[in-house]
Scaffold this motif. Structure first.
Motif, PDB file in Angstrom:
ATOM      1  N   LEU A   3     -17.504  14.285  81.343  1.00 18.06           N
ATOM      2  CA  LEU A   3     -16.118  14.617  81.013  1.00 18.06           C
ATOM      3  C   LEU A   3     -15.795  14.236  79.574  1.00 18.06           C
ATOM      4  O   LEU A   3     -15.216  15.031  78.826  1.00 18.06           O
ATOM      5  N   HIS A   4     -16.193  13.034  79.167  1.00 13.81           N
ATOM      6  CA  HIS A   4     -15.956  12.597  77.783  1.00 13.81           C
ATOM      7  C   HIS A   4     -16.634  13.539  76.794  1.00 13.81           C
ATOM      8  O   HIS A   4     -16.060  13.894  75.758  1.00 13.81           O
ATOM      9  N   GLN A   5     -17.860  13.939  77.105  1.00 12.12           N
ATOM     10  CA  GLN A   5     -18.615  14.819  76.216  1.00 12.12           C
ATOM     11  C   GLN A   5     -17.893  16.157  76.036  1.00 12.12           C
ATOM     12  O   GLN A   5     -17.760  16.656  74.899  1.00 12.12           O
ATOM     13  N   LYS A   6     -17.405  16.724  77.123  1.00 10.08           N
ATOM     14  CA  LYS A   6     -16.733  18.017  77.043  1.00 10.08           C
ATOM     15  C   LYS A   6     -15.379  17.898  76.336  1.00 10.08           C
ATOM     16  O   LYS A   6     -14.981  18.791  75.582  1.00 10.08           O
ATOM     17  N   VAL A   7     -14.694  16.803  76.584  1.00 13.87           N
ATOM     18  CA  VAL A   7     -13.404  16.596  75.935  1.00 13.87           C
ATOM     19  C   VAL A   7     -13.573  16.425  74.429  1.00 13.87           C
ATOM     20  O   VAL A   7     -12.790  16.967  73.632  1.00 13.87           O
ATOM     21  N   GLU A   8     -14.590  15.680  74.019  1.00 10.03           N
ATOM     22  CA  GLU A   8     -14.847  15.495  72.589  1.00 10.03           C
ATOM     23  C   GLU A   8     -15.115  16.830  71.901  1.00 10.03           C
ATOM     24  O   GLU A   8     -14.670  17.064  70.768  1.00 10.03           O
ATOM     25  N   ALA A   9     -15.852  17.712  72.579  1.00  7.83           N
ATOM     26  CA  ALA A   9     -16.140  19.028  72.002  1.00  7.83           C
ATOM     27  C   ALA A   9     -14.851  19.832  71.810  1.00  7.83           C
ATOM     28  O   ALA A   9     -14.663  20.491  70.783  1.00  7.83           O
TER      29      ALA A   9
END
Length: 275
Positions: free
Chosen positions: A43-49
């Motif tokens: 989730l963090h990875q997708k949000v950062e993108a």
């Protein structure tokens, strides 16, 4: 109308196709988001993108929660309460799919589907509605499906969860409207999201060995844009794509014709698998 700018929005299933598009479009609208899904790292990875592209709005928190259990819903509620920020809009978006004849799907699989697709939205709505009623402000959004209006072969369990969510949404709407709390239920057709690659079981699984034809699926960008517009306009029922609108009208006014179309579509799938 429901205001999105600065509104605190809680989205479940935020790592999925619809969840990511909701995140993107609500950030553009200036909303403040609390995002949840099973895996916090993903989730963090997708949000950062997404945030590398969009500078408006705010992500308040990313929370890891398993909504397949009663404890998961209660855990999410307690985590949000600790933030000490009232939720203006709850979007029950998390959902899983499966395909198979009802007696050929393992019970633990379809029971988990019912937990995530139906019981979790009911639990979360119950928990957060109490706060909204006290504040006399709030909006609960349940992402159902066109399968909540019309059930085809191989989708008995999935449709049962979405029919149930439709009924719950209507009842909830009539219970909280006098407290200035809004309710919206959304019924999209199959869209180009990971749910198209759901597990399949038994004899009917042959129908989708090559997957659902993506050429027939909708664009999640358009579907979520129409969904958000429905939320802003406080609509109870939202049919966010042309197929959903057409099937809904056929189901209401010409159900026999819809049955003929559904049978023809199933035959088309069978022919496609043989080629």
């Amino acid at each position: 109308m429901t205001q999105l700018y600065k509104a605190v929005v809680l989205i479940t299933g935020a790592s999925g196709g619809f969840g990511q598009e909701l995140t993107r479009q609500l950030l553009k609208a200036g909303s403040r988001l609390i995002l949840t899904d099973l895996d916090a790292a993903i989730l963090h990875q997708k949000v950062e993108a997404i945030q590398s592209e969009i500078s408006t709005g705010e992500v308040i928190a990313c929370l890891a929660v398993d909504l397949a259990t009663r404890e998961g819903s209660e855990n999410l509620y307690q985590q949000v309460k600790k933030l000490d920020i009232p939720v203006d809009i709850l979007i029950n978006n998390a959902g899983i799919g499966l395909f198979g004849r009802m007696d050929e799907v393992p019970s633990e699989i379809w029971e988990q589907l019912m937990q995530v697709n139906l019981l979790a939205p009911m639990r979360l709505s119950s928990l957060f509605a109490a706060d909204m009623i006290t504040r006399r402000k709030g909006h609960i959004v349940n992402i159902s499906s066109l399968a909540g209006w019309s059930a085809t072969a191989g989708m008995a369990h999935y449709s049962a969860s979405k029919f149930g969510l439709r009924g719950f949404s209507e009842g909830l709407f009539n219970e909280v409207r006098e407290h200035q709390v809004k309710v919206t239920a959304v019924y999209p057709f199959f869209s180009r999201t990971p749910i198209l690659r759901s597990q399949s079981f038994g004899s009917l699984s042959k129908l989708i060995e090559q997957g659902f034809p993506e050429s027939l699926a909708t664009d999640p960008v358009d579907v979520m844009r129409a969904t958000i517009q429905g939320i802003v306009n406080d609509k109870l029922h939202v049919f966010p794509d042309p197929t959903a609108r057409s099937v809904h009208l056929l189901k209401r006014y010409s159900p026999l014709l819809l049955d003929l179309i559904s049978h023809a579509f199933t035959r088309r799938l069978k022919l496609a698998q043989r080629q």
